[in-house]
Scaffold this motif. Structure first.
Motif, PDB file in Angstrom:
ATOM      1  N   PHE A 125      30.662  40.194 -15.972  1.00  0.00           N
ATOM      2  CA  PHE A 125      29.617  39.578 -15.153  1.00  0.00           C
ATOM      3  C   PHE A 125      28.326  39.596 -15.948  1.00  0.00           C
ATOM      4  CE2 PHE A 125      32.832  41.116 -12.339  1.00  0.00           C
ATOM      5  CZ  PHE A 125      32.961  40.096 -11.407  1.00  0.00           C
ATOM      6  N   GLY A 126      27.627  38.478 -15.946  1.00  0.00           N
ATOM      7  CA  GLY A 126      26.373  38.366 -16.667  1.00  0.00           C
ATOM      8  C   GLY A 126      25.209  38.846 -15.828  1.00  0.00           C
ATOM      9  N   PHE A 174      20.483  43.217  -9.386  1.00  0.00           N
ATOM     10  CA  PHE A 174      21.130  44.322 -10.081  1.00  0.00           C
ATOM     11  C   PHE A 174      22.149  45.030  -9.181  1.00  0.00           C
ATOM     12  CE2 PHE A 174      21.495  48.584 -11.934  1.00  0.00           C
ATOM     13  CZ  PHE A 174      21.932  48.218 -13.203  1.00  0.00           C
ATOM     14  N   VAL A 175      21.825  45.172  -7.898  1.00  0.00           N
ATOM     15  CA  VAL A 175      22.779  45.756  -6.951  1.00  0.00           C
ATOM     16  C   VAL A 175      24.019  44.865  -6.864  1.00  0.00           C
ATOM     17  CG1 VAL A 175      23.180  46.322  -4.516  1.00  0.00           C
ATOM     18  CG2 VAL A 175      21.082  47.063  -5.643  1.00  0.00           C
ATOM     19  N   GLY A 176      23.815  43.550  -6.883  1.00  0.00           N
ATOM     20  CA  GLY A 176      24.955  42.621  -6.886  1.00  0.00           C
ATOM     21  C   GLY A 176      25.831  42.823  -8.115  1.00  0.00           C
ATOM     22  N   LEU A 177      25.191  43.016  -9.270  1.00  0.00           N
ATOM     23  CA  LEU A 177      25.946  43.275 -10.495  1.00  0.00           C
ATOM     24  C   LEU A 177      26.761  44.558 -10.361  1.00  0.00           C
ATOM     25  CD1 LEU A 177      26.619  42.732 -13.520  1.00  0.00           C
ATOM     26  CD2 LEU A 177      24.588  44.096 -14.053  1.00  0.00           C
ATOM     27  N   LEU A 178      26.123  45.623  -9.883  1.00  0.00           N
ATOM     28  CA  LEU A 178      26.842  46.899  -9.728  1.00  0.00           C
ATOM     29  C   LEU A 178      28.009  46.760  -8.754  1.00  0.00           C
ATOM     30  CD1 LEU A 178      23.920  49.503  -9.679  1.00  0.00           C
ATOM     31  CD2 LEU A 178      25.480  48.963 -11.566  1.00  0.00           C
ATOM     32  N   ASP A 179      27.806  46.013  -7.671  1.00  0.00           N
ATOM     33  CA  ASP A 179      28.897  45.783  -6.716  1.00  0.00           C
ATOM     34  C   ASP A 179      30.056  45.043  -7.391  1.00  0.00           C
ATOM     35  OD1 ASP A 179      27.539  47.062  -4.686  1.00  0.00           O
ATOM     36  OD2 ASP A 179      26.888  45.208  -3.695  1.00  0.00           O
ATOM     37  N   ARG A 229      34.010  32.881 -27.061  1.00  0.00           N
ATOM     38  CA  ARG A 229      34.340  33.307 -28.431  1.00  0.00           C
ATOM     39  C   ARG A 229      35.063  34.641 -28.468  1.00  0.00           C
ATOM     40  NH1 ARG A 229      29.061  32.061 -29.654  1.00  0.00           N
ATOM     41  NH2 ARG A 229      28.595  34.242 -30.040  1.00  0.00           N
ATOM     42  N   HIS A 230      34.794  35.507 -27.501  1.00  0.00           N
ATOM     43  CA  HIS A 230      35.353  36.855 -27.522  1.00  0.00           C
ATOM     44  C   HIS A 230      36.430  37.068 -26.460  1.00  0.00           C
ATOM     45  CE1 HIS A 230      32.654  38.390 -30.577  1.00  0.00           C
ATOM     46  NE2 HIS A 230      31.726  37.623 -30.009  1.00  0.00           N
ATOM     47  N   GLU A 231      36.990  35.980 -25.955  1.00  0.00           N
ATOM     48  CA  GLU A 231      38.098  36.031 -24.996  1.00  0.00           C
ATOM     49  C   GLU A 231      37.777  36.864 -23.761  1.00  0.00           C
ATOM     50  OE1 GLU A 231      41.393  37.410 -27.283  1.00  0.00           O
ATOM     51  OE2 GLU A 231      41.520  35.569 -28.460  1.00  0.00           O
ATOM     52  N   LEU A 232      36.579  36.669 -23.249  1.00  0.00           N
ATOM     53  CA  LEU A 232      36.147  37.324 -22.023  1.00  0.00           C
ATOM     54  C   LEU A 232      36.037  36.271 -20.931  1.00  0.00           C
ATOM     55  CD1 LEU A 232      33.244  39.398 -23.618  1.00  0.00           C
ATOM     56  CD2 LEU A 232      35.455  40.299 -22.889  1.00  0.00           C
ATOM     57  N   THR A 233      36.337  36.640 -19.713  1.00  0.00           N
ATOM     58  CA  THR A 233      36.193  35.726 -18.580  1.00  0.00           C
ATOM     59  C   THR A 233      34.872  36.030 -17.886  1.00  0.00           C
ATOM     60  OG1 THR A 233      38.582  35.631 -18.267  1.00  0.00           O
ATOM     61  CG2 THR A 233      37.211  34.934 -16.412  1.00  0.00           C
ATOM     62  N   LEU A 234      33.922  35.095 -17.987  1.00  0.00           N
ATOM     63  CA  LEU A 234      32.633  35.256 -17.312  1.00  0.00           C
ATOM     64  C   LEU A 234      32.810  34.825 -15.861  1.00  0.00           C
ATOM     65  CD1 LEU A 234      29.633  35.994 -17.598  1.00  0.00           C
ATOM     66  CD2 LEU A 234      29.209  33.589 -18.185  1.00  0.00           C
ATOM     67  N   CYS A 235      32.804  35.801 -14.962  1.00  0.00           N
ATOM     68  CA  CYS A 235      33.095  35.537 -13.551  1.00  0.00           C
ATOM     69  C   CYS A 235      31.868  35.161 -12.730  1.00  0.00           C
ATOM     70  CB  CYS A 235      33.762  36.751 -12.926  1.00  0.00           C
ATOM     71  SG  CYS A 235      35.365  37.113 -13.647  1.00  0.00           S
ATOM     72  N   GLY A 236      30.701  35.417 -13.254  1.00  0.00           N
ATOM     73  CA  GLY A 236      29.479  35.100 -12.530  1.00  0.00           C
ATOM     74  C   GLY A 236      28.286  35.657 -13.277  1.00  0.00           C
TER      75      GLY A 236
END
Length: 138
Positions: A18-19, A67-72, A44-51
């Motif tokens: 998650f970004g 930031f709370v959303g990221l932690l969740d 490039r690094h075979e990661l799935t960016l989910c949001g």
């Protein structure tokens, strides 16, 4: 160093990340460029960016809504880590250090697209040459 590996030699296929952006100034084109930076890095690094969680409030608080959303999101079972363009997106020095601690305490990896460049002192200890000259007009 094994901690530096992202997907190489790890039994994970396209880890979910998650970004997080701290985009207080600038317009929509700048935000789009930052999201594109994260997307390209993940591709490039075979990661799935989910949001991507974006902080738009100039108020500096540790537990902001984005930031709370990221932690969740990092608490989700398949979450691998958080990706930021640079450490400055976590906030000013003290705030950034605390947010970094919270991300790693959650058991997630913090992936920095543009890590800090080594200083001249540390570059020399790595055997970097001091005989380089700047290119282009100076």
């Amino acid at each position: 160093m094994d901690d530096d590996l992202i997907t190489e030699r790890r039994p994970i296929a396209f880890p979910q990340v998650f970004g997080y952006l701290r985009h207080v100034t600038g317009g929509a084109p700048r935000h789009t460029a930052l999201v594109d930076c994260l997307t390209e890095y993940c591709d490039r690094h075979e990661l799935t960016l989910c949001g991507v969680f974006t902080e738009r409030d100039a108020t500096v608080i540790i537990r902001s809504p984005a930031f709370v959303g990221l932690l969740d999101a990092l608490d989700l079972p398949d979450a691998y880590g958080a990706v930021v363009p640079s450490l400055s997106h976590l906030g000013p020095k003290g705030l950034g250090a605390e947010r970094k601690r919270q991300i790693t305490t959650a058991g997630a990896r913090l992936i920095v697209v543009r890590p800090l460049m080594p200083t001249t002192r540390s570059a020399s200890s790595l055997g970097a040459s001091h005989s380089f000259r700047p290119q282009g007009d100076v």
